[in-house]
Design an enzyme around this catalytic site. Structure first.
Site, PDB file in Angstrom:
ATOM      1  N   SER A   1       0.827  -1.206   0.000  1.00 45.60           N
ATOM      2  CA  SER A   1       0.000   0.000   0.000  1.00 45.60           C
ATOM      3  C   SER A   1       0.865   1.262   0.000  1.00 45.60           C
ATOM      4  O   SER A   1       1.748   1.391  -0.835  1.00 45.60           O
ATOM      5  CB  SER A   1      -0.947  -0.067   1.202  1.00 45.60           C
ATOM      6  OG  SER A   1      -2.121   0.633   0.911  1.00 45.60           O
TER       7      SER A   1
ATOM      8  N   HIS B   1      -7.589  -5.731  -0.497  1.00 45.63           N
ATOM      9  CA  HIS B   1      -6.364  -4.960  -0.293  1.00 45.63           C
ATOM     10  C   HIS B   1      -5.617  -5.505   0.927  1.00 45.63           C
ATOM     11  O   HIS B   1      -6.060  -5.316   2.056  1.00 45.63           O
ATOM     12  CB  HIS B   1      -6.794  -3.508  -0.064  1.00 45.63           C
ATOM     13  CG  HIS B   1      -5.673  -2.544   0.102  1.00 45.63           C
ATOM     14  ND1 HIS B   1      -4.867  -2.154  -0.940  1.00 45.63           N
ATOM     15  CD2 HIS B   1      -5.231  -1.860   1.192  1.00 45.63           C
ATOM     16  CE1 HIS B   1      -3.981  -1.272  -0.509  1.00 45.63           C
ATOM     17  NE2 HIS B   1      -4.180  -1.078   0.787  1.00 45.63           N
TER      18      HIS B   1
ATOM     19  N   TRP C   1      -9.779   0.521  -5.780  1.00 43.69           N
ATOM     20  CA  TRP C   1      -9.257   1.845  -5.387  1.00 43.69           C
ATOM     21  C   TRP C   1      -7.808   2.013  -5.869  1.00 43.69           C
ATOM     22  O   TRP C   1      -7.371   3.102  -6.220  1.00 43.69           O
ATOM     23  CB  TRP C   1      -9.367   1.942  -3.865  1.00 43.69           C
ATOM     24  CG  TRP C   1      -8.924   3.178  -3.148  1.00 43.69           C
ATOM     25  CD1 TRP C   1      -8.000   3.252  -2.153  1.00 43.69           C
ATOM     26  CD2 TRP C   1      -9.438   4.520  -3.289  1.00 43.69           C
ATOM     27  NE1 TRP C   1      -7.893   4.535  -1.676  1.00 43.69           N
ATOM     28  CE2 TRP C   1      -8.768   5.335  -2.364  1.00 43.69           C
ATOM     29  CE3 TRP C   1     -10.390   5.097  -4.130  1.00 43.69           C
ATOM     30  CZ2 TRP C   1      -9.003   6.708  -2.227  1.00 43.69           C
ATOM     31  CZ3 TRP C   1     -10.642   6.476  -4.010  1.00 43.69           C
ATOM     32  CH2 TRP C   1      -9.952   7.251  -3.072  1.00 43.69           C
TER      33      TRP C   1
ATOM     34  N   LYS D   1       4.256   2.121  -2.315  1.00 42.84           N
ATOM     35  CA  LYS D   1       4.681   3.321  -3.038  1.00 42.84           C
ATOM     36  C   LYS D   1       6.128   3.618  -2.619  1.00 42.84           C
ATOM     37  O   LYS D   1       6.998   3.949  -3.423  1.00 42.84           O
ATOM     38  CB  LYS D   1       3.794   4.527  -2.682  1.00 42.84           C
ATOM     39  CG  LYS D   1       2.262   4.317  -2.811  1.00 42.84           C
ATOM     40  CD  LYS D   1       1.497   5.599  -2.454  1.00 42.84           C
ATOM     41  CE  LYS D   1       0.082   5.435  -1.904  1.00 42.84           C
ATOM     42  NZ  LYS D   1      -0.923   4.812  -2.676  1.00 42.84           N
TER      43      LYS D   1
HETATM   44  C1  GCU Z   1      -5.463   4.690   1.616  1.00 42.79           C
HETATM   45  C2  GCU Z   1      -4.852   5.534   0.536  1.00 42.79           C
HETATM   46  C3  GCU Z   1      -3.974   4.704  -0.392  1.00 42.79           C
HETATM   47  C4  GCU Z   1      -2.979   3.905   0.394  1.00 42.79           C
HETATM   48  C5  GCU Z   1      -3.676   3.142   1.498  1.00 42.79           C
HETATM   49  C6  GCU Z   1      -2.740   2.473   2.498  1.00 42.79           C
HETATM   50  O1  GCU Z   1      -6.365   3.790   1.054  1.00 42.79           O
HETATM   51  O2  GCU Z   1      -5.892   6.144  -0.160  1.00 42.79           O
HETATM   52  O3  GCU Z   1      -3.289   5.523  -1.304  1.00 42.79           O
HETATM   53  O4  GCU Z   1      -2.242   3.055  -0.437  1.00 42.79           O
HETATM   54  O5  GCU Z   1      -4.456   4.006   2.270  1.00 42.79           O
HETATM   55  O6  GCU Z   1      -1.575   2.771   2.571  1.00 42.79           O
HETATM   56  O7  GCU Z   1      -3.241   1.678   3.268  1.00 42.79           O
END
Ligand code: GCU
Length: 410
Positions: free
Chosen positions: A248, A389, A339, A252
């Protein structure tokens, strides 16, 4: 009574989805705008580059574009560091692994980061391994009661163990190093860059990063490189065979860490989505403007100008992955993670092919997005896991199989 409860239960998921996903979120493929991706191989002067120019010049140019328009520049200044072995158990996991807990102290301020390491026993040393940040504290990654509690609580021990699969990693002969992300930069909605690592780099009078300087993702990526620095000093670990992994927002981060620091031998992005593996220009699922209010601090402030203007970005995420070339890269999505735009994650990995081609490395260039649970492993790996997710045992099984091909010399 039963009826009302039933109704509430039906409404609950709807409410949760609405709360997380703004009304303007697009999930309709037909509404994905026509887009043209910037070409990784056309430099700023408009010339097409080959392999030598990519290595000598264009790669640096692309990295700078990401610094200026997405994540911000990481300071090049090196802080002094001192490592202290706080605790060690050569017979952890019932003898299967060695556990080390190492504190790294940075700069004169003695800023402290706690590294938790598991190193498999009974295998040829030095070993290959994985490094990744965790969300909730080192004590959340495994049931081991000797893991020192950070700012967390006893009740959270083992809470995220399914995301780390420590025993599976040890059984496959890989080490694991992890640090709590909040120790590098606290991930909270009031983040003003005053209480993480940023102040150690401020110029006189500076109180926050400049518009093209690093946000939290930059800081977390910096932290991953510092863990690798430590691993280079540990003779049980082969720091030239380390994969950086993240889920998540931390996926990144893993991508940005691997893009900047070529010492990472492999890069793994798990469900990283917008600002991670997904193509910005598809405007599918999460978009820049969705992130700004809650978590704009993850990026540099210059990134904010691209809200609703994705097509104006000088880069897109296939170019971030190009920065990983020719090293192995793995991108994973989940069917229930719209998402994060699974298709956009696959396409970015696919379009990184032009740079992998320069190095004659097989990639996803000619392949279509696979069905769920049908992993593809070239120098770039990809799978779409069935489910939500998350980072699961299934994901780890694929990463370990992939890593064995590239990182294991035995
Ligand atoms: C939120 C956010 C995402 C991210 C995620 C996470 O959903 O919008 O961009 O990847 O959190 O890190 O859990």
């Amino acid at each position: 009574m039963l009826r009302i409860r039933h109704l509430l239960l039906c409404l609950l998921p709807v409410f949760v989805v609405v709360a997380k996903e703004p009304a303007d979120t697009n999930y309709d493929e037909a509404k994905v705008p026509a887009y043209e991706l910037p070409d990784a191989l056309i430099d700023l002067a408009g010339n097409e580059v080959g392999r030598d120019e990519w290595v000598a010049m264009r790669r640096g140019e692309v990295q700078r574009l990401f610094e200026e328009s997405v994540y911000g520049k990481t300071p090049s200044q090196k802080l002094s560091v001192r490592y202290e072995l706080i605790e060690r158990d050569p017979l952890a996991l019932g003898g299967r692994a060695t556990r080390k807990q190492v504190a790294a102290f940075f700069g004169e301020d003695e800023y402290r980061i706690d590294i938790l390491l598991y190193i498999p026993n009974g295998v040829k040393k030095p070993v290959a391994g994985f490094v990744g940040l965790n969300f909730g504290g080192n004590h959340t990654v495994y049931s081991d009661s000797e893991i020192i509690l950070g700012r967390g609580q006893e009740k959270d021990r083992n809470a995220k163990a399914s995301r780390w699969q420590v025993e599976m990693l040890m059984d496959h002969g890989f080490a694991l190093a992890t640090v709590h992300r909040d120790q590098i930069d606290p991930d909270n909605y009031r983040n003003d860059f005053s209480d993480g690592i940023h102040p150690l780099f401020y110029q006189e009078g500076q109180t926050k990063p400049k518009p093209t300087e690093w946000g939290s993702i930059g800081a977390w990526a910096w932290g991953l490189s510092r863990v690798l620095d430590y691993m280079q000093t540990d003779d049980q670990i082969d720091a030239s065979r380390i994969a950086v992994i993240g889920h998540s927002r931390l996926g990144k981060t893993a991508l940005w860490a691997g893009a900047q620091d070529t010492r990472f031998a492999m890069v793994i992005s798990n469900n990283s989505g917008c600002g991670g593996a997904a193509l910005y220009r598809r405007c599918y699922g999460e978009r820049i403007h969705h992130m700004l209010k809650p978590v704009g601090y993850w990026f540099c402030t210059n990134h904010h100008q691209y809200q609703h203007q994705e097509q104006e970005l000088p880069v897109d995420q296939h170019m971030l992955m190009s920065l990983v070339a020719p090293r192995p890269l793995y991108v994973a999505s989940a069917t229930g993670d719209r998402w994060a735009d699974p298709k956009g994650e696959f396409l970015a990995a696919k379009y990184a092919a032009s740079v992998y081609d320069l190095f004659e490395k097989p990639s996803l260039g000619k392949l279509e997005m696979p069905d769920a649970n049908q992993p593809i492993h070239t120098t770039i790996g990809y799978h779409l896991r069935e489910g939500k997710h998350d980072l699961t045992a299934y994901d780890w099984e694929q990463y370990l199989r992939f890593a064995k091909g590239f990182l294991k010399s035995e």
